[in-house]
Design an enzyme around this catalytic site. Structure first.
Site, PDB file in Angstrom:
ATOM      1  N   TYR A  60       0.829  -1.205   0.000  1.00 13.64           N
ATOM      2  CA  TYR A  60       0.000   0.000   0.000  1.00 13.64           C
ATOM      3  C   TYR A  60       0.865   1.258   0.000  1.00 13.64           C
ATOM      4  O   TYR A  60       1.677   1.457   0.907  1.00 13.64           O
ATOM      5  CB  TYR A  60      -0.918   0.045   1.221  1.00 13.64           C
ATOM      6  CG  TYR A  60      -1.972  -1.038   1.282  1.00 13.64           C
ATOM      7  CD1 TYR A  60      -2.339  -1.772   0.162  1.00 13.64           C
ATOM      8  CD2 TYR A  60      -2.619  -1.318   2.484  1.00 13.64           C
ATOM      9  CE1 TYR A  60      -3.307  -2.754   0.227  1.00 13.64           C
ATOM     10  CE2 TYR A  60      -3.600  -2.304   2.564  1.00 13.64           C
ATOM     11  CZ  TYR A  60      -3.937  -3.021   1.438  1.00 13.64           C
ATOM     12  OH  TYR A  60      -4.897  -3.994   1.520  1.00 13.64           O
ATOM     13  N   HIS A 130      -0.980 -12.073   0.776  1.00 19.86           N
ATOM     14  CA  HIS A 130      -1.895 -11.117   0.152  1.00 19.86           C
ATOM     15  C   HIS A 130      -2.620 -11.720  -1.044  1.00 19.86           C
ATOM     16  O   HIS A 130      -3.820 -11.524  -1.213  1.00 19.86           O
ATOM     17  CB  HIS A 130      -1.109  -9.871  -0.279  1.00 19.86           C
ATOM     18  CG  HIS A 130      -1.937  -8.639  -0.368  1.00 19.86           C
ATOM     19  ND1 HIS A 130      -1.399  -7.379  -0.322  1.00 19.86           N
ATOM     20  CD2 HIS A 130      -3.271  -8.445  -0.510  1.00 19.86           C
ATOM     21  CE1 HIS A 130      -2.360  -6.464  -0.420  1.00 19.86           C
ATOM     22  NE2 HIS A 130      -3.503  -7.092  -0.542  1.00 19.86           N
ATOM     23  N   SER A 209     -13.821  -4.355   1.704  1.00 22.08           N
ATOM     24  CA  SER A 209     -14.902  -3.703   0.967  1.00 22.08           C
ATOM     25  C   SER A 209     -16.276  -4.107   1.499  1.00 22.08           C
ATOM     26  O   SER A 209     -17.172  -4.454   0.734  1.00 22.08           O
ATOM     27  CB  SER A 209     -14.814  -4.034  -0.531  1.00 22.08           C
ATOM     28  OG  SER A 209     -15.605  -3.165  -1.303  1.00 22.08           O
ATOM     29  N   PRO A 210     -16.483  -4.046   2.821  1.00 23.38           N
ATOM     30  CA  PRO A 210     -17.763  -4.499   3.388  1.00 23.38           C
ATOM     31  C   PRO A 210     -18.937  -3.588   3.066  1.00 23.38           C
ATOM     32  O   PRO A 210     -20.090  -3.981   3.241  1.00 23.38           O
ATOM     33  CB  PRO A 210     -17.487  -4.527   4.896  1.00 23.38           C
ATOM     34  CG  PRO A 210     -16.438  -3.482   5.098  1.00 23.38           C
ATOM     35  CD  PRO A 210     -15.554  -3.593   3.875  1.00 23.38           C
TER      36      PRO A 210
END
Length: 339
Positions: A60, A130, A209-210
């Site tokens: 990130y 990941h 991404s809930p």
């Protein structure tokens, strides 16, 4: 805090707040990022509110800054309360690096030690693979993770964006504590196999991404523009035609948010917390107010009748523009599909 302790959830043997914090957006993925001081203050504010679970990854930041940028921000933010939280990061191993090194243990440990330096700590609570690399395989990675646990460098390990076969392979070699997969009201493939297996084996599911990249908040409209380093440009559900087609889902959330005096995003999060006891979502946001709002979903209690009404109503709605597990798997780290 007493109420919060009653709600703590398990990822394997790790205890965490029922909702964690995805920190990616402070370095990548949602357009222009805030100043470092703002990001650090937001992370600390989440902890003050009761969040004990923070998620980052070594990659990130490479789009706007450099790999490790997000880990460094998180490390700076949590250093005064490091022992009070569960800290998760992720490793990506390229085929080229693996082939050049010929020693997977050395490769993974090198990545881990660099992450620990970025995070200003001497151990990770949770270390994810990941993305699966078929050139390396899952079993060798699981074996190395077991060694790192034995060495005390990590407390537990997890996998991200995997199907059941890969999860079983990993878990049978070194018990997996958490699976970080795409899961929300409109992306529910995990419910068929992954979640039942996780429940059976005591594994936590950590949905990224809930809130479906903002779809379930109701704040994204056809006039919303995503520019620069913003992964939402590539989310099918956020394309104009699918936003219009998925409006009944937003309307459904609006009905419940009004009656519960909550936001639509909070209802979406409360739904998954009510549905499964091993689910710990990690919504991501750059907005400090929105971060606290999302965490506040753990205070929204759906009754059994309300949950049934919501779930039954959701089951009757068609979803347009699936992102989906299979599609996510097909995208490599060279593009914009990341969690």
């Amino acid at each position: 805090m007493e109420d919060l302790i009653m709600q703590m959830r398990k990822l394997g043997q790790l205890e965490v707040s029922p909702i964690g914090m995805g920190c990616m957006g402070f370095s990548h993925g949602y357009g222009k990022v805030p100043e470092a001081a703002v990001a650090i203050k937001a992370i600390q504010g989440a902890h003050d509110y009761g969040c004990t679970f923070f998620d980052t990854a070594e990659t990130y930041g490479r789009e706007q800054f450099y790999p490790g940028h997000n880990e460094q921000l998180v490390g700076q933010a949590i250093k005064s309360f490091r022992k009070e939280v569960v800290l998760a990061s992720k490793i990506h191993i390229s085929t080229e690096e693996y082939q050049a090194d010929h020693d997977l243990y050395r490769t993974i440990k090198r990545h881990l030690l660099h992450s620990l330096e970025n995070l200003q700590t001497d151990y990770l609570d949770l270390y994810y693979l990941h993305r699966y690399n078929e050139e390396i395989g899952m079993a060798p990675v699981a074996e190395v993770m077991g060694k790192l646990i034995d060495e005390g460098l990590i407390r537990a390990w997890g996998v991200s964006q995997v199907g059941l076969d890969l999860l079983k392979t990993a878990h049978e070699i070194t018990p997996v504590s958490a699976v970080q997969n795409l899961y929300n009201m409109v992306e529910r493939s995990c419910e068929s196999e992954i979640i039942p297996y996780c429940l059976q084996e005591g594994i936590g599911l950590v949905p990224f991404s809930p809130i479906a990249s903002g779809l379930l908040s109701g704040k994204i409209t056809q006039s919303t523009k995503f520019e620069g380093d913003d992964v939402r440009k590539f989310v099918p559900q956020l394309q104009a035609e699918n936003l219009a087609a998925n409006q009944p889902i937003v309307d459904l959330l609006d009905r419940f948010s009004t009656s519960k005096h909550a936001t639509k995003a909070q209802i979406a999060l409360a739904w998954m917390l009510k549905k499964y006891p091993n689910v710990v979502p990690i919504p991501g946001s750059k907005n400090p107010q929105r971060i606290i709002e999302n965490l506040g979903a753990w205070k929204v209690e759906l009754t059994d009748a309300e949950f049934k009404d919501l779930d039954d109503s959701l089951n009757q709605l068609k979803i347009y523009g699936h992102r989906g597990f299979e599609e996510s798997q097909q995208h490599s780290f060279s593009n914009n599909w990341r969690s």
